[in-house]
Design an enzyme around this catalytic site. Sequence first.
Site, PDB file in Angstrom:
ATOM      1  N   MET A   1       2.185   5.191 -16.867  1.00  0.00           N
ATOM      2  CA  MET A   1       1.245   4.321 -16.152  1.00  0.00           C
ATOM      3  C   MET A   1       0.078   5.131 -15.634  1.00  0.00           C
ATOM      4  SD  MET A   1       3.439   1.446 -14.241  1.00  0.00           S
ATOM      5  CE  MET A   1       4.537   0.410 -15.202  1.00  0.00           C
ATOM      6  N   HIS A  22       1.922   4.334  -8.370  1.00  0.00           N
ATOM      7  CA  HIS A  22       1.468   4.571  -6.993  1.00  0.00           C
ATOM      8  C   HIS A  22       2.468   3.991  -5.990  1.00  0.00           C
ATOM      9  CE1 HIS A  22      -2.623   4.533  -9.067  1.00  0.00           C
ATOM     10  NE2 HIS A  22      -2.605   5.708  -8.484  1.00  0.00           N
ATOM     11  N   GLN A  45      -2.362  19.074 -11.633  1.00  0.00           N
ATOM     12  CA  GLN A  45      -2.849  18.750 -10.288  1.00  0.00           C
ATOM     13  C   GLN A  45      -1.757  19.012  -9.251  1.00  0.00           C
ATOM     14  OE1 GLN A  45      -5.287  15.149  -9.188  1.00  0.00           O
ATOM     15  NE2 GLN A  45      -3.323  14.332  -8.564  1.00  0.00           N
ATOM     16  N   MET A  98      -6.880   7.058  -6.083  1.00  0.00           N
ATOM     17  CA  MET A  98      -8.249   6.610  -6.354  1.00  0.00           C
ATOM     18  C   MET A  98      -8.254   5.096  -6.591  1.00  0.00           C
ATOM     19  SD  MET A  98     -10.185   9.710  -8.229  1.00  0.00           S
ATOM     20  CE  MET A  98      -9.624   9.422  -9.888  1.00  0.00           C
ATOM     21  N   GLY A  99      -7.201   4.412  -6.122  1.00  0.00           N
ATOM     22  CA  GLY A  99      -7.169   2.960  -6.219  1.00  0.00           C
ATOM     23  C   GLY A  99      -6.780   2.474  -7.606  1.00  0.00           C
ATOM     24  N   ASP A 143       0.286  13.849 -13.324  1.00  0.00           N
ATOM     25  CA  ASP A 143      -0.800  14.834 -13.198  1.00  0.00           C
ATOM     26  C   ASP A 143      -0.156  16.172 -12.848  1.00  0.00           C
ATOM     27  OD1 ASP A 143      -3.175  13.039 -13.514  1.00  0.00           O
ATOM     28  OD2 ASP A 143      -2.193  12.055 -11.834  1.00  0.00           O
TER      29      ASP A 143
HETATM   30  O1  PAF Z   1      -4.602  11.790  -8.735  1.00  0.00           O
HETATM   31  C1  PAF Z   1      -5.574  11.214  -8.203  1.00  0.00           C
HETATM   32  O2  PAF Z   1      -5.651   9.976  -8.143  1.00  0.00           O
HETATM   33  C2  PAF Z   1      -6.693  12.037  -7.585  1.00  0.00           C
HETATM   34  O3  PAF Z   1      -6.928  13.196  -8.323  1.00  0.00           O
HETATM   35  C3  PAF Z   1      -6.461  12.367  -6.092  1.00  0.00           C
HETATM   36  C4  PAF Z   1      -5.239  13.241  -5.897  1.00  0.00           C
HETATM   37  C5  PAF Z   1      -6.295  11.076  -5.298  1.00  0.00           C
HETATM   38  C6  PAF Z   1      -7.655  13.127  -5.534  1.00  0.00           C
HETATM   39  O4  PAF Z   1      -8.828  12.375  -5.624  1.00  0.00           O
END
Ligand code: PAF
Length: 292
Positions: A193, A46, A162, A39-40, A159
């Site tokens: 982070m 990342h 997720q 999500m930037g 996450d």
């Molecule tokens: O973890 C994230 O940044 C978001 O949940 C994802 C996996 C990009 C989905 O929008």
Amino acid sequence: MPEPPVMSRLEVLRDPAVMQTRALAWRRAGRRIGLVPTMGYLHPGHISLVRLAREQADVVVVSIFVNPTQFGPREDFATYPRDFARDLELLGAEGAITVFAPEAAAVYAPDASVQVCEERLASCLCGATRPGHFRGVLTVCAKLFHLALPDVAAFGRKDAQQLRLIEQMVRDLNFPLAILPGPIVREPDGLAMSSRNVRLPAAHRAQATCLHRALRTIEQAAARGERRTAALEALLRATIATAPDARLEYAELRDWHTLAPAPAQWHAPTLAALAVHFGDVRLIDNTLLTAS
Ligand code: PAF
């Protein structure tokens, strides 16, 4: 011919149809595609996922999309940090990357009516207080998988729920790709982070190390042979309570595969997961207990 400057090896695609056409062409040419959904407001966590994907792919796609459907009405969609120029600068140092950054209107048809819903793994931990969150995450990831056609997709272990849900969706819906779990990347003082860390005022930022301390405390207790789930959960709560402004949402041990509550005597692999609020900033962190 001299190598082009690294920044020029970034390509930005906005149109989902163009992304899919490009991915189909890569596939036809036999190139392996690695996807990093984000999500930037990128950070070294990342970037570690980008490097992980790069190890297993010829082409790397980083999606940057603050997905509105995974935010509840009282959540921080409007204030979620965004800085596209800075994101491109960070990615520019990582070599050739296709950045897929669509507008929400291009991702979701106004009359869209099909979503990906999971009701067991999603019902606990973050799902308990964020109804619809994982439906939004799974739906957007399914769409990203269809648009970027990845062979591998990298997701961070921070996450954890997720990650577990994405793995389940890929298995249950037969997506032809492998999920690459990336390690939790931490600040020098241990804070995991997260793009949201920037929203912590200084006093809360200092206290936020309690999440990492709590997790280290139970890792050490587990290593000393503490088998009682309740004792480890109590240690988590007690450590969080040392931060005066922390509001605990959950501190739980759960079976890593089913996410069911850990039995009275935990056994590996067990997820120890925390969600803690500082003001209006919600932080999560976790560790996987793999042996006692
Ligand atoms: O973890 C994230 O940044 C978001 O949940 C994802 C996996 C990009 C989905 O929008």
